[in-house]
Design a protein around this motif. Sequence first.
Motif, PDB file in Angstrom:
ATOM      1  N   ASP A 270       0.806  -1.223   0.000  1.00  0.00           N
ATOM      2  CA  ASP A 270       0.000   0.000   0.000  1.00  0.00           C
ATOM      3  C   ASP A 270       0.841   1.277   0.000  1.00  0.00           C
ATOM      4  O   ASP A 270       0.552   2.200  -0.760  1.00  0.00           O
TER       5      ASP A 270
ATOM      6  N   ARG B 189       0.777   4.030  -2.989  1.00  0.00           N
ATOM      7  CA  ARG B 189       0.242   5.375  -2.766  1.00  0.00           C
ATOM      8  C   ARG B 189       1.291   6.454  -3.055  1.00  0.00           C
ATOM      9  O   ARG B 189       0.957   7.528  -3.559  1.00  0.00           O
TER      10      ARG B 189
ATOM     11  N   HIS C 262       1.302   6.861  -6.698  1.00  0.00           N
ATOM     12  CA  HIS C 262       0.079   7.571  -7.072  1.00  0.00           C
ATOM     13  C   HIS C 262       0.265   9.084  -6.859  1.00  0.00           C
ATOM     14  O   HIS C 262      -0.096   9.897  -7.727  1.00  0.00           O
TER      15      HIS C 262
END
Length: 126
Positions: A38, A42, A45
């Motif tokens: 994760d 992220r 992103h």
Amino acid sequence: MNGWFLAAGLTASGVAAVHIAAGHRDVVRPLLSCGLADEPRRVLHVVWHMVSVDLVLSAAALLYLAPADDTSATGPVAWFVAAHFVAYTAAFLVVTLSVGWPRPLLRLPQWMLLLPVAVLTVAGAV
């Protein structure tokens, strides 16, 4: 009016639009649905969004500079934007050419969108 900066700004606007539209479909969606942990997912992103903002602001800066006739006043910003797009181009070329893909320049063709912005900006700054 500096036509070179206008052309560079319009081209950079197109690059930003392609990045946002195609990048969301081809990069962000697969990235968010992949099995990567994760936190790195992220961070990547966020980096994609940072590049989006950077491309939009660079296009806006070039369009802002376009009406000016005095390159001595616009030069530092223009050279910064040009260097920025040269660096992005170089990063894509280095990564693409180091992978060992067949026809590597077409696998990650983003450099073909970035280089013209740098060239047009340099033309306007000289």
